[in-house]
Design a protein around this motif. Sequence first.
Motif, PDB file in Angstrom:
ATOM      1  N   UNK A  31      40.916 -22.365 -26.362  1.00  0.00           N
ATOM      2  CA  UNK A  31      40.408 -21.064 -25.926  1.00  0.00           C
ATOM      3  C   UNK A  31      39.893 -21.123 -24.495  1.00  0.00           C
ATOM      4  N   UNK A  32      39.181 -22.191 -24.151  1.00  0.00           N
ATOM      5  CA  UNK A  32      38.652 -22.316 -22.786  1.00  0.00           C
ATOM      6  C   UNK A  32      39.772 -22.365 -21.760  1.00  0.00           C
ATOM      7  N   UNK A  33      40.800 -23.139 -22.027  1.00  0.00           N
ATOM      8  CA  UNK A  33      41.925 -23.239 -21.092  1.00  0.00           C
ATOM      9  C   UNK A  33      42.655 -21.902 -20.988  1.00  0.00           C
ATOM     10  N   UNK A  34      42.810 -21.222 -22.109  1.00  0.00           N
ATOM     11  CA  UNK A  34      43.470 -19.910 -22.079  1.00  0.00           C
ATOM     12  C   UNK A  34      42.685 -18.939 -21.204  1.00  0.00           C
ATOM     13  N   UNK A  35      41.358 -18.916 -21.347  1.00  0.00           N
ATOM     14  CA  UNK A  35      40.529 -18.040 -20.520  1.00  0.00           C
ATOM     15  C   UNK A  35      40.581 -18.466 -19.051  1.00  0.00           C
ATOM     16  N   UNK A  36      40.673 -19.778 -18.817  1.00  0.00           N
ATOM     17  CA  UNK A  36      40.834 -20.252 -17.451  1.00  0.00           C
ATOM     18  C   UNK A  36      42.136 -19.772 -16.829  1.00  0.00           C
ATOM     19  N   UNK A  37      43.202 -19.782 -17.605  1.00  0.00           N
ATOM     20  CA  UNK A  37      44.493 -19.279 -17.125  1.00  0.00           C
ATOM     21  C   UNK A  37      44.385 -17.805 -16.773  1.00  0.00           C
ATOM     22  N   UNK A  38      43.684 -17.027 -17.601  1.00  0.00           N
ATOM     23  CA  UNK A  38      43.505 -15.597 -17.326  1.00  0.00           C
ATOM     24  C   UNK A  38      42.798 -15.395 -15.990  1.00  0.00           C
ATOM     25  N   UNK A  39      41.718 -16.147 -15.765  1.00  0.00           N
ATOM     26  CA  UNK A  39      40.963 -15.995 -14.517  1.00  0.00           C
ATOM     27  C   UNK A  39      41.786 -16.419 -13.307  1.00  0.00           C
ATOM     28  N   UNK A  40      42.427 -17.586 -13.390  1.00  0.00           N
ATOM     29  CA  UNK A  40      43.274 -18.031 -12.283  1.00  0.00           C
ATOM     30  C   UNK A  40      44.407 -17.036 -12.017  1.00  0.00           C
ATOM     31  N   UNK A  41      44.992 -16.497 -13.072  1.00  0.00           N
ATOM     32  CA  UNK A  41      46.103 -15.555 -12.912  1.00  0.00           C
ATOM     33  C   UNK A  41      45.654 -14.288 -12.210  1.00  0.00           C
ATOM     34  N   UNK A  42      44.439 -13.834 -12.497  1.00  0.00           N
ATOM     35  CA  UNK A  42      43.922 -12.648 -11.819  1.00  0.00           C
ATOM     36  C   UNK A  42      43.780 -12.905 -10.322  1.00  0.00           C
ATOM     37  N   UNK A  43      43.262 -14.081  -9.969  1.00  0.00           N
ATOM     38  CA  UNK A  43      43.095 -14.437  -8.553  1.00  0.00           C
ATOM     39  C   UNK A  43      44.446 -14.476  -7.847  1.00  0.00           C
ATOM     40  N   UNK A  44      45.415 -15.143  -8.440  1.00  0.00           N
ATOM     41  CA  UNK A  44      46.686 -15.357  -7.753  1.00  0.00           C
ATOM     42  C   UNK A  44      47.619 -14.149  -7.834  1.00  0.00           C
ATOM     43  N   UNK A  45      47.423 -13.264  -8.801  1.00  0.00           N
ATOM     44  CA  UNK A  45      48.172 -12.008  -8.800  1.00  0.00           C
ATOM     45  C   UNK A  45      47.792 -11.178  -7.584  1.00  0.00           C
ATOM     46  N   UNK A  46      46.485 -11.130  -7.308  1.00  0.00           N
ATOM     47  CA  UNK A  46      46.033 -10.440  -6.095  1.00  0.00           C
ATOM     48  C   UNK A  46      46.580 -11.131  -4.850  1.00  0.00           C
ATOM     49  N   UNK A  47      46.526 -12.456  -4.811  1.00  0.00           N
ATOM     50  CA  UNK A  47      47.004 -13.194  -3.637  1.00  0.00           C
ATOM     51  C   UNK A  47      48.488 -12.943  -3.387  1.00  0.00           C
ATOM     52  N   UNK A  48      49.247 -12.712  -4.459  1.00  0.00           N
ATOM     53  CA  UNK A  48      50.675 -12.467  -4.314  1.00  0.00           C
ATOM     54  C   UNK A  48      50.998 -11.192  -3.565  1.00  0.00           C
ATOM     55  N   UNK A  49      50.020 -10.282  -3.446  1.00  0.00           N
ATOM     56  CA  UNK A  49      50.237  -9.041  -2.691  1.00  0.00           C
ATOM     57  C   UNK A  49      49.980  -9.221  -1.201  1.00  0.00           C
TER      58      UNK A  49
END
Length: 241
Positions: free
Chosen positions: A137-155
């Motif tokens: 669960x912790x790693x899954x939540x970490x993936x969610x947070x990292x993905x939010x950061x890098x989705x923004x960076x992709x723009x």
Amino acid sequence: MVPILELSLRQLAGRWRLLIIFFLASLPVVITVLVRVLGGDDESAQDDFVQGMLGGMIVAAIMPIVAMTLATAAFGNELEDRTLSYLLLKPVRRIFVALPKLLATVIVAGPLMAASSVAVVSVALGVEAQTAVAVGLAVFLGVVAYSAVFTWAGLIPSHALGFALVYVFLWEGIISGFLSGVRYLSIRAYTLSIMFGMDETGMSALEESVIEFPAAIVGAALVTAGFLWLTVRRLRTMDVP
């Protein structure tokens, strides 16, 4: 929203991209098996290994690299192909454009990284249900947070890769490891702290690397929500060719 999610999943599920992230996710498991076979059952050595593998390799390096590889491509493909304008011209709220892109990365990377991490601790420490749930669960939540950061960076295509590399290797990999106060602004620290908070006995090796459990939950939620908001704001204000 569903058509955008399906389109995003097809874009991210390219054969070579999936092979790369599968290789990265399986690497810690292979190393753990080799160490377990060759290194014996010394308990203190196992604790050091779990701390190094989870905190140093999976959470600080492989997990953000996998999320970066997928999330920066979520909008990157549209920007390269000049098709993002077609999405933004539709009468759809920007949140329903940004959210499917984030979900696509999480759907691909989340279960894979969670399974890899659970396999590592299961091989290293033995199969314990509470520990497996805490780590997964912790790693899954970490993936969610990292993905939010890098989705923004992709723009921000001209700076996305540089930002991602500095963030992952300098901020998360080096600075947050040496300055305890920075851990309150670190996804790596949030992830490890959630593991420890859910299973203090099984994850005792991480005790020196964590912050308070409630602070980790709140921090992960704020990072995810904050960067999702920044993504929506970027979609509203950016000039799309």
